[in-house]
Design a protein around this motif. Structure first.
Motif, PDB file in Angstrom:
ATOM      1  N   THR A  78     -23.076  21.889 -24.011  1.00  0.00           N
ATOM      2  CA  THR A  78     -21.919  22.531 -24.611  1.00  0.00           C
ATOM      3  C   THR A  78     -21.571  23.753 -23.782  1.00  0.00           C
ATOM      4  O   THR A  78     -22.032  23.878 -22.645  1.00  0.00           O
ATOM      5  N   ASP A 190     -21.471  27.998 -38.808  1.00  0.00           N
ATOM      6  CA  ASP A 190     -20.591  27.179 -37.969  1.00  0.00           C
ATOM      7  C   ASP A 190     -20.742  25.718 -38.339  1.00  0.00           C
ATOM      8  O   ASP A 190     -21.834  25.249 -38.704  1.00  0.00           O
ATOM      9  N   TRP A 192     -20.644  21.986 -36.724  1.00  0.00           N
ATOM     10  CA  TRP A 192     -20.970  21.586 -35.352  1.00  0.00           C
ATOM     11  C   TRP A 192     -20.906  20.080 -35.180  1.00  0.00           C
ATOM     12  O   TRP A 192     -21.484  19.317 -35.951  1.00  0.00           O
ATOM     13  N   TYR A 261     -18.253  16.704 -39.932  1.00  0.00           N
ATOM     14  CA  TYR A 261     -19.241  17.331 -39.049  1.00  0.00           C
ATOM     15  C   TYR A 261     -20.637  16.838 -39.388  1.00  0.00           C
ATOM     16  O   TYR A 261     -21.022  16.790 -40.569  1.00  0.00           O
TER      17      TYR A 261
END
Length: 518
Positions: A78, A190, A192, A261
């Motif tokens: 990433t 978050d 992800w 997600y």
């Protein structure tokens, strides 16, 4: 068409001429006769020079680049800062000067936005609006003063880069802090998927096809009851890999999100690798909670224990005891918690979605609970930051409104055509449809949500007050068919964005320019 609004461009023209040239270069739209306060205007430097300054400079080096990291035990490639999934937390004091040297090790341009800060306009990090994009292999030195204490964060403002790991926390401490606590814990949440189920750009490409391709009704799918329950069925549209169907939240007013997600992270860790904060029984911990997600609101709480909410988006509020608090994307909440003996789970449940983000406070006794045995609901008294009241010390003084702007939030899942007042913002034509204001004015903004989705609306460079005596914030949840009125003082000249902080809605055009004029 892309334009390069660099310093040489601005300085080589008059203020009015620069705006006119930018517009003329991009479109046939008639050019406004307004004289704009552009980022290179002397008023920007004059204001910065007048901000309080302690004489202390805090410095941080950041390198944006490709990284290898472990997410839930899976190795992913990433993008992040300084080679890590979790970026450095920048700490300073109100009145300090901050310098950040950014080196762009990516293979594309980047920039950093300092979310929630009232800072000089030419440091705000919006490509083609307040600075040039930082080219691959190049660098940029951010340099500005920090006028207000609070919990803030920084993130890339380029395309879908924030949906990777190009973000970090920023804590500006108050030299005259009135709160009493033993330690603080910075929590970054978050959603992800990068490197697991695809890339953010692949998600955007899929969402951009909209719902009309199959004649399906996004709002009627699923039977979840909203809240934090895992009621929605996260089934994919036929031949669709990333689009989330049936995500429902009564708290958010219906549809809770667009994207499915696989993981929800708490300081970069999945629940099975949960971060543990050591403490002693009786300690008071200040939780500084930041929602860095792209498409997920989080309901945060401690099962069986109250949180005392003290700040939202950096500014103090009248303290309120709650069972849970909901943060939209971009929002921050500070809360106090008195530590109990044993393991205390800090739960962040994706609102209207399946999963959890999780951390623990531990006194070193007892047994750590498994994520699967923890509650999947946080009920009772549940609020969001926009429902809190400003502490009298930061409430805006009563004043007549000089100017009102209506920002209608428009678009639908059917065509995935998000915009403001029916217009999709074009970063290559930033001055095409500006909302004008002048320094010294009291400005009212009415966010009018004409869509069937909720939107977390963010204003750069300012904090507004929600309604009459509401919280001071820079990001506020606007539910479907709801109007939220906010006011702010035009005290930070320049060119500033207002936009939805759903990464995908913003990228599709739900942004507008607030343009200071002379």
């Amino acid at each position: 068409m892309n334009i390069n609004l660099n310093r040489r461009f601005f300085l080589g023209l008059s203020v009015a001429g620069a705006a006119a040239a930018a517009l003329a270069a991009c479109s046939n739209t008639p050019v406004s006769n307004s004289v704009r306060v552009l980022p290179t205007d002397p008023a920007i430097a004059d204001l910065e020079a007048g901000r309080p300054f302690t004489g202390v400079t805090v410095s941080q080096d950041l390198n944006a680049g490709a990284i290898r990291a472990a997410v839930a035990g899976k190795s992913v490639t990433t993008w992040g800062y300084n080679g890590n999934l979790v970026a450095p937390t920048i700490r300073a004091k109100a009145g300090d000067r901050l310098t950040v040297n950014l080196e762009n090790g990516l293979d594309e341009a980047t920039a950093i936005h300092w979310h929630g800060l009232a800072l000089r306009n030419d440091q705000d990090g919006v490509q083609h609006v307040t600075q040039d994009p930082i080219a691959a292999g190049a660098g940029f030195a951010y340099d500005f003063r920090l006028p207000h204490p609070g919990t803030y964060w920084y993130h890339s403002h380029m395309d879908m880069q924030r949906e990777r790991a190009l973000y970090g926390a920023m804590i500006i401490e108050d030299p005259a802090e009135p709160l009493k606590y033993d330690k603080d814990w910075v929590i970054v949440l978050d959603d992800w998927m990068d490197g697991i189920t695809g890339t953010p750009d692949e998600v955007l490409a899929e969402l951009s096809q909209g719902m009309s391709m199959g004649g399906m009704d996004h709002s009627s799918m699923g039977s979840g009851s909203g809240g934090s329950s895992p009621g929605p069925t996260e089934s994919a549209v036929p031949q669709m890999k990333h689009m989330l169907m049936g995500s429902r939240s009564d708290f958010l007013g219906g549809d809770a999100g667009d994207v499915s997600y696989p993981f929800h992270l708490f300081n970069g860790k999945a629940p099975e690798q949960a971060e543990i904060q050591a403490a002693r029984a009786g300690d008071v911990i200040r939780l500084r909670i930041i929602n860095a997600a792209g498409d997920t609101a989080y309901r945060v709480g401690i099962p069986g224990q109250k949180l005392v909410l003290t700040h939202t988006d950096g500014f103090p509020v009248k303290h309120q005891d709650v069972d849970a608090v909901v943060l939209g994307m971009g929002e921050r909440i500070d809360a106090l918690l008195t530590v109990r003996e044993g393991y205390t789970p800090v739960l962040a449940l994706p609102e209207g979605k399946i999963g959890q983000a999780l951390g623990f406070i531990s006194t070193g006794t007892g047994k750590q609970p498994l994520p699967a045995v923890l509650p999947n609901e946080l009920d009772g008294t549940v609020v969001d930051g926009g429902q809190l009241k400003a502490d009298p010390a930061v409430a805006l003084a009563a004043k007549a409104t000089d100017r009102t702007h209506e920002l209608k939030l428009t678009g639908s899942m059917e065509k995935y055509d998000w915009g403001i007042n029916g217009v999709r913002f074009d970063m290559a034509k930033p001055f095409e449809h500006p909302f004008e204001l002048k320094a010294g004015e009291r400005v009212e903004v009415k966010f009018i949500n004409d869509t069937d989705m909720w939107h977390p609306m963010h204003l750069h460079g300012h904090t507004f007050q929600v309604g009459d005596g509401g919280a001071r914030k820079d990001t506020v949840i606007v539910r479907p068919k709801q109007t939220v009125s906010v006011i702010f003082d035009a005290d930070n000249p320049g060119q500033w964005l207002a936009h939805c902080h759903n990464a995908y809605h913003a990228e599709k055009g739900m942004m507008a320019l607030f343009s200071y004029i002379k």
